[in-house]
Scaffold this motif. Structure first.
Motif, PDB file in Angstrom:
ATOM      1  N   ALA A   1       0.833  -1.211   0.000  1.00 19.61           N
ATOM      2  CA  ALA A   1       0.000   0.000   0.000  1.00 19.61           C
ATOM      3  C   ALA A   1       0.866   1.259   0.000  1.00 19.61           C
ATOM      4  O   ALA A   1       0.525   2.252  -0.654  1.00 19.61           O
ATOM      5  N   GLN A   2       1.994   1.224   0.706  1.00 17.81           N
ATOM      6  CA  GLN A   2       2.905   2.372   0.718  1.00 17.81           C
ATOM      7  C   GLN A   2       3.484   2.621  -0.669  1.00 17.81           C
ATOM      8  O   GLN A   2       3.643   3.769  -1.085  1.00 17.81           O
ATOM      9  N   MET A   3       3.798   1.552  -1.380  1.00 18.23           N
ATOM     10  CA  MET A   3       4.352   1.698  -2.729  1.00 18.23           C
ATOM     11  C   MET A   3       3.325   2.352  -3.649  1.00 18.23           C
ATOM     12  O   MET A   3       3.660   3.240  -4.432  1.00 18.23           O
ATOM     13  N   ILE A   4       2.069   1.924  -3.547  1.00 17.68           N
ATOM     14  CA  ILE A   4       1.045   2.531  -4.409  1.00 17.68           C
ATOM     15  C   ILE A   4       0.865   3.999  -4.044  1.00 17.68           C
ATOM     16  O   ILE A   4       0.753   4.848  -4.923  1.00 17.68           O
ATOM     17  N   ARG A   5       0.872   4.318  -2.745  1.00 20.50           N
ATOM     18  CA  ARG A   5       0.773   5.733  -2.355  1.00 20.50           C
ATOM     19  C   ARG A   5       1.976   6.506  -2.901  1.00 20.50           C
ATOM     20  O   ARG A   5       1.829   7.621  -3.400  1.00 20.50           O
ATOM     21  N   HIS A   6       3.161   5.947  -2.805  1.00 14.60           N
ATOM     22  CA  HIS A   6       4.368   6.595  -3.335  1.00 14.60           C
ATOM     23  C   HIS A   6       4.180   6.896  -4.825  1.00 14.60           C
ATOM     24  O   HIS A   6       4.482   8.004  -5.281  1.00 14.60           O
TER      25      HIS A   6
ATOM     26  N   GLY B   1      -0.311   2.887   8.274  1.00 11.95           N
ATOM     27  CA  GLY B   1      -1.760   2.703   8.207  1.00 11.95           C
ATOM     28  C   GLY B   1      -2.357   3.077   6.871  1.00 11.95           C
ATOM     29  O   GLY B   1      -3.405   3.717   6.805  1.00 11.95           O
ATOM     30  N   VAL B   2      -1.733   2.672   5.794  1.00 14.64           N
ATOM     31  CA  VAL B   2      -2.179   3.017   4.448  1.00 14.64           C
ATOM     32  C   VAL B   2      -3.068   1.892   3.927  1.00 14.64           C
ATOM     33  O   VAL B   2      -2.723   0.727   4.028  1.00 14.64           O
ATOM     34  N   SER B   3      -4.214   2.253   3.350  1.00 15.12           N
ATOM     35  CA  SER B   3      -5.151   1.257   2.818  1.00 15.12           C
ATOM     36  C   SER B   3      -4.827   0.933   1.368  1.00 15.12           C
ATOM     37  O   SER B   3      -4.823   1.824   0.510  1.00 15.12           O
ATOM     38  N   LEU B   4      -4.570  -0.320   1.084  1.00 11.18           N
ATOM     39  CA  LEU B   4      -4.262  -0.753  -0.276  1.00 11.18           C
ATOM     40  C   LEU B   4      -5.402  -0.427  -1.233  1.00 11.18           C
ATOM     41  O   LEU B   4      -5.175   0.135  -2.310  1.00 11.18           O
ATOM     42  N   ALA B   5      -6.636  -0.749  -0.857  1.00 10.97           N
ATOM     43  CA  ALA B   5      -7.779  -0.519  -1.743  1.00 10.97           C
ATOM     44  C   ALA B   5      -7.962   0.969  -2.037  1.00 10.97           C
ATOM     45  O   ALA B   5      -8.173   1.367  -3.193  1.00 10.97           O
ATOM     46  N   VAL B   6      -7.860   1.801  -1.011  1.00  9.68           N
ATOM     47  CA  VAL B   6      -8.021   3.249  -1.195  1.00  9.68           C
ATOM     48  C   VAL B   6      -6.905   3.791  -2.079  1.00  9.68           C
ATOM     49  O   VAL B   6      -7.151   4.565  -3.015  1.00  9.68           O
ATOM     50  N   GLU B   7      -5.678   3.400  -1.803  1.00  7.75           N
ATOM     51  CA  GLU B   7      -4.544   3.903  -2.592  1.00  7.75           C
ATOM     52  C   GLU B   7      -4.624   3.459  -4.051  1.00  7.75           C
ATOM     53  O   GLU B   7      -4.321   4.226  -4.955  1.00  7.75           O
TER      54      GLU B   7
ATOM     55  N   GLU C   1      -7.328   2.842  -5.759  1.00  5.04           N
ATOM     56  CA  GLU C   1      -8.380   3.649  -6.388  1.00  5.04           C
ATOM     57  C   GLU C   1      -7.889   5.064  -6.677  1.00  5.04           C
ATOM     58  O   GLU C   1      -8.136   5.612  -7.745  1.00  5.04           O
ATOM     59  N   GLN C   2      -7.166   5.655  -5.725  1.00  6.02           N
ATOM     60  CA  GLN C   2      -6.649   7.010  -5.928  1.00  6.02           C
ATOM     61  C   GLN C   2      -5.576   7.060  -7.018  1.00  6.02           C
ATOM     62  O   GLN C   2      -5.516   8.010  -7.793  1.00  6.02           O
ATOM     63  N   LEU C   3      -4.737   6.033  -7.090  1.00  8.68           N
ATOM     64  CA  LEU C   3      -3.734   5.990  -8.155  1.00  8.68           C
ATOM     65  C   LEU C   3      -4.423   5.911  -9.512  1.00  8.68           C
ATOM     66  O   LEU C   3      -4.044   6.616 -10.455  1.00  8.68           O
ATOM     67  N   SER C   4      -5.445   5.089  -9.612  1.00 13.41           N
ATOM     68  CA  SER C   4      -6.186   4.975 -10.868  1.00 13.41           C
ATOM     69  C   SER C   4      -6.792   6.322 -11.257  1.00 13.41           C
ATOM     70  O   SER C   4      -6.762   6.712 -12.428  1.00 13.41           O
ATOM     71  N   ALA C   5      -7.310   7.057 -10.279  1.00 14.98           N
ATOM     72  CA  ALA C   5      -7.895   8.373 -10.551  1.00 14.98           C
ATOM     73  C   ALA C   5      -6.830   9.356 -11.042  1.00 14.98           C
ATOM     74  O   ALA C   5      -7.088  10.160 -11.950  1.00 14.98           O
ATOM     75  N   THR C   6      -5.610   9.286 -10.472  1.00 16.06           N
ATOM     76  CA  THR C   6      -4.555  10.190 -10.949  1.00 16.06           C
ATOM     77  C   THR C   6      -4.099   9.795 -12.358  1.00 16.06           C
ATOM     78  O   THR C   6      -3.729  10.663 -13.148  1.00 16.06           O
ATOM     79  N   PHE C   7      -4.154   8.501 -12.690  1.00 14.74           N
ATOM     80  CA  PHE C   7      -3.866   8.084 -14.065  1.00 14.74           C
ATOM     81  C   PHE C   7      -4.882   8.707 -15.015  1.00 14.74           C
ATOM     82  O   PHE C   7      -4.537   9.143 -16.120  1.00 14.74           O
TER      83      PHE C   7
END
Length: 182
Positions: A55-60, A117-123, A125-131
């Motif tokens: 989840a941290q990697m996806i947030r990164h 405390g980073v959520s994989l599912a939330v991150e 979804e947010q990464l997809s939105a930034t794409f």
């Protein structure tokens, strides 16, 4: 490289731009393929190197896109250095397969993710939105580090960076079959 004569350092920074970058290597996944790869990622997926959890990697990766979109502040000395050295760095980066990119490089402070405390599912979804936001950019975009860039070059930079981290978690070993558009 000779800097243009401008009235202020900010004018100088604005006048330096990255000129058309090469296409990423053929094994660099598209944004669509990266989305599909990240759907296979779980909390239990362990990295091949580095200390980030999935989840941290996806947030990164998302914060990296936010930086490209101008939403992450970067100190002036870093911006000046990036404008001067950026074109050389970006050409070398895009010429390498994401599977051969150097590991454990120093990370800009705003891109360091240490929150456990980073959520994989939330991150995800947010990464997809930034794409989606990247795909909607105008033909020219002002990158906060590299200056004016073509939309395709901004997307190529994000694809390369994100693919590097997909490889970190073994997601490029069996890439999903998706058309090469985007």
């Amino acid at each position: 490289m000779r800097l243009p004569s401008c009235e202020t350092p900010a004018d100088t920074l604005r006048s330096i731009a990255v000129k058309n970058l090469p296409e990423p290597t053929a094994d660099t996944p598209t944004l669509k393929q990266l989305r599909s790869s990240f759907s296979r990622l779980s909390e239990q997926t362990t990295p091949r190197w580095g200390s980030m959890q999935a989840a941290q990697m996806i947030r990164h990766c998302r914060v990296f896109v936010d930086l490209c979109l101008g939403r992450v502040p970067v100190a002036l000395p870093i911006r000046i250095l990036a404008r001067i050295l950026g074109p050389i760095f970006l050409r070398r980066l895009l010429a390498k397969s994401p599977t051969l990119a150097p590991k454990n490089l120093k990370t800009l402070r705003p891109l360091r993710i240490t929150d456990a405390g980073v959520s994989l599912a939330v991150e995800r979804e947010q990464l997809s939105a930034t794409f989606d936001e990247l795909e909607a950019l105008p033909a020219k975009h002002r990158h906060p580090l590299y200056g004016e860039m073509r939309k395709e070059d901004v997307i190529a930079l994000v694809r390369s960076h994100t693919a590097h981290h997909a490889n970190q978690f073994g997601l490029l070993d069996n890439p999903p079959e998706v058309s090469r558009v985007g």
